[in-house]
Scaffold this motif. Structure first.
Motif, short mmCIF file in Angstrom:
data_model
loop_
_atom_site.label_atom_id
_atom_site.label_comp_id
_atom_site.label_asym_id
_atom_site.label_seq_id
_atom_site.Cartn_x
_atom_site.Cartn_y
_atom_site.Cartn_z
N ASN A 130 0.64 -1.17 -0.20
CA ASN A 130 -0.01 0.03 0.08
C ASN A 130 0.76 1.27 0.04
OD1 ASN A 130 -2.31 -1.31 0.15
ND2 ASN A 130 -2.36 -1.51 2.14
N ASP A 131 2.20 1.09 0.26
CA ASP A 131 2.91 2.13 0.40
C ASP A 131 4.13 2.19 -0.95
OD1 ASP A 131 3.89 4.29 1.78
OD2 ASP A 131 5.72 3.19 2.75
N ALA A 132 3.81 1.65 -2.10
CA ALA A 132 4.87 1.68 -3.18
C ALA A 132 5.03 3.26 -3.61
CB ALA A 132 4.41 0.97 -4.31
N LEU A 133 3.84 3.83 -3.71
CA LEU A 133 4.14 5.33 -4.08
C LEU A 133 4.31 6.15 -2.88
CD1 LEU A 133 1.94 5.45 -7.06
CD2 LEU A 133 4.36 5.31 -7.24
N GLY A 134 4.48 5.76 -1.71
CA GLY A 134 4.70 6.65 -0.47
C GLY A 134 6.15 6.59 -0.23
N LEU A 135 6.51 6.27 1.23
CA LEU A 135 7.86 6.40 1.81
C LEU A 135 8.61 5.07 1.07
CD1 LEU A 135 7.40 7.49 5.49
CD2 LEU A 135 8.31 8.69 3.48
N ASN A 136 7.76 4.31 0.64
CA ASN A 136 8.73 3.03 0.21
C ASN A 136 9.12 3.30 -1.34
OD1 ASN A 136 9.89 0.60 0.98
ND2 ASN A 136 7.83 0.11 1.81
N PHE A 137 8.73 4.31 -2.06
CA PHE A 137 9.09 4.60 -3.31
C PHE A 137 10.47 4.50 -3.50
CE2 PHE A 137 8.71 7.47 -7.08
CZ PHE A 137 8.40 6.73 -8.06
N MET A 138 11.11 5.33 -2.57
CA MET A 138 12.69 5.24 -2.60
C MET A 138 13.20 3.99 -2.48
SD MET A 138 13.71 7.17 0.99
CE MET A 138 13.22 6.46 2.63
N ASN A 139 12.79 3.04 -1.69
CA ASN A 139 13.55 1.91 -1.57
C ASN A 139 13.13 1.02 -2.95
OD1 ASN A 139 14.41 2.03 1.07
ND2 ASN A 139 11.95 1.81 1.66
N ILE A 140 11.98 1.19 -3.55
CA ILE A 140 11.76 0.40 -4.67
C ILE A 140 12.76 0.88 -5.79
CG2 ILE A 140 10.01 0.26 -6.73
CD1 ILE A 140 7.91 0.20 -4.62
N ALA A 141 12.93 2.30 -5.82
CA ALA A 141 13.89 2.80 -6.87
C ALA A 141 15.26 2.54 -6.53
CB ALA A 141 13.95 4.48 -6.80
N LYS A 142 15.75 2.31 -5.26
CA LYS A 142 17.04 1.74 -5.06
C LYS A 142 17.24 0.33 -5.33
CE LYS A 142 19.82 1.56 -0.60
NZ LYS A 142 19.73 2.17 0.80
N LEU A 143 16.08 -0.50 -5.06
CA LEU A 143 16.25 -1.92 -5.71
C LEU A 143 16.18 -1.99 -7.11
CD1 LEU A 143 14.06 -3.31 -3.16
CD2 LEU A 143 16.44 -3.79 -3.23
N MET A 144 15.78 -1.05 -7.90
CA MET A 144 15.77 -1.17 -9.17
C MET A 144 16.91 -0.70 -9.84
SD MET A 144 12.46 0.71 -10.73
CE MET A 144 10.65 -0.22 -10.72
N ASN A 145 17.87 -0.15 -9.15
CA ASN A 145 19.24 0.26 -9.66
C ASN A 145 20.11 -0.95 -9.16
OD1 ASN A 145 19.21 2.39 -11.12
ND2 ASN A 145 17.78 3.26 -9.40
N ALA A 146 19.82 -1.75 -8.26
CA ALA A 146 20.73 -2.86 -7.77
C ALA A 146 20.81 -3.95 -8.71
CB ALA A 146 20.19 -3.45 -6.49
N LYS A 147 22.18 -4.43 -8.85
CA LYS A 147 22.55 -5.43 -9.66
C LYS A 147 21.95 -6.72 -9.35
CE LYS A 147 26.85 -7.75 -11.52
NZ LYS A 147 28.25 -7.83 -11.37
N ASN A 148 21.43 -7.43 -10.31
CA ASN A 148 20.86 -8.68 -10.35
C ASN A 148 19.44 -8.60 -9.69
OD1 ASN A 148 22.81 -10.11 -11.65
ND2 ASN A 148 24.08 -10.38 -9.82
N VAL A 149 18.92 -7.46 -9.48
CA VAL A 149 17.62 -7.30 -8.82
C VAL A 149 16.73 -7.12 -9.84
CG1 VAL A 149 16.13 -6.30 -7.25
CG2 VAL A 149 18.26 -6.81 -6.56
N TYR A 150 15.61 -7.94 -10.13
CA TYR A 150 14.58 -7.50 -11.08
C TYR A 150 13.07 -7.67 -10.48
CZ TYR A 150 18.70 -9.33 -13.82
OH TYR A 150 19.93 -9.44 -14.30
#
Length: 196
Positions: A130-150
């Motif tokens: 429920n928080d993807a576009l809330g405070l967790n948005f930065m964590n999702i963006a961080k993981l999108m830029n992590a190697k071997n994470v899809y």
């Protein structure tokens, strides 16, 4: 494509998605993979309107044909000693997203994911938060830029009533894993219009 592969399937506490996710374990077993189910403690101990932990453990083990890994001690050997070819976390809650993005390893699922990354193998995330576009948005963006994470492609499931909520299209789980394993690429598009 997946013949002989060992796929870890991490399940976190998005109880409302289990009915959709658990039957899809068969996608992998039908493709010739061995599925190792791994759960967070909340999956085991929670009793919700969607069922009890014991009921879900039985269903998961029946589809996977393997016993559920439910402790950090059991998950730790997925490092060099007993590696997985790919780790899928679906559903992955906002709580687990924030911990994974910030290297907090406090559950069997996150321990298996950490071990898989350490081995240079892909980790595929199927978010449900429920928080993807809330405070967790930065964590999702961080993981999108992590190697071997899809990411399994995801979108807003109820933009009017829950504008920060996003969920993966779990029907794309197998294709996402295939792209990650075969091509080391993200299945596109990653942000989709989610249709209920």
């Amino acid at each position: 494509m997946l013949e002989g592969k060992r796929i870890g399937l991490g399940i976190t506490a998005s109880h409302c998605t289990y009915e959709d996710v658990v039957p899809k374990i068969k996608y992998f077993t039908d493709a010739g993979a061995t599925v190792v189910p791994i759960i967070t403690p909340s999956v085991l101990h929670a009793a919700t309107r969607f069922g009890t932990g014991e009921e879900w453990i039985q269903k998961i083990e029946a589809v996977a044909g393997e016993k559920v890994v439910s402790s950090i001690v059991e998950a730790e050997p997925f490092g060099p000693r007993n590696p997985l070819d790919c780790m899928v976390i679906a559903p992955m809650t906002g709580n687990s997203i924030s911990k994974f993005a910030n290297a907090a390893t406090d559950s069997p699922v996150l321990m298996a994911a950490k071990a898989t990354l350490r081995n240079g193998s892909p980790v595929v995330l199927g978010i449900s938060t429920n928080d993807a576009l809330g405070l967790n948005f930065m964590n999702i963006a961080k993981l999108m830029n992590a190697k071997n994470v899809y990411f399994i492609p995801f979108g807003q499931d109820d933009p009017i009533n829950k504008p920060t909520s996003m969920i993966a299209d779990f029907s794309k789980m197998l294709d996402t894993v295939h792209y990650a394993l075969a091509y080391k690429k993200q299945l596109q598009p990653i942000i989709i219009q989610f249709l209920k």
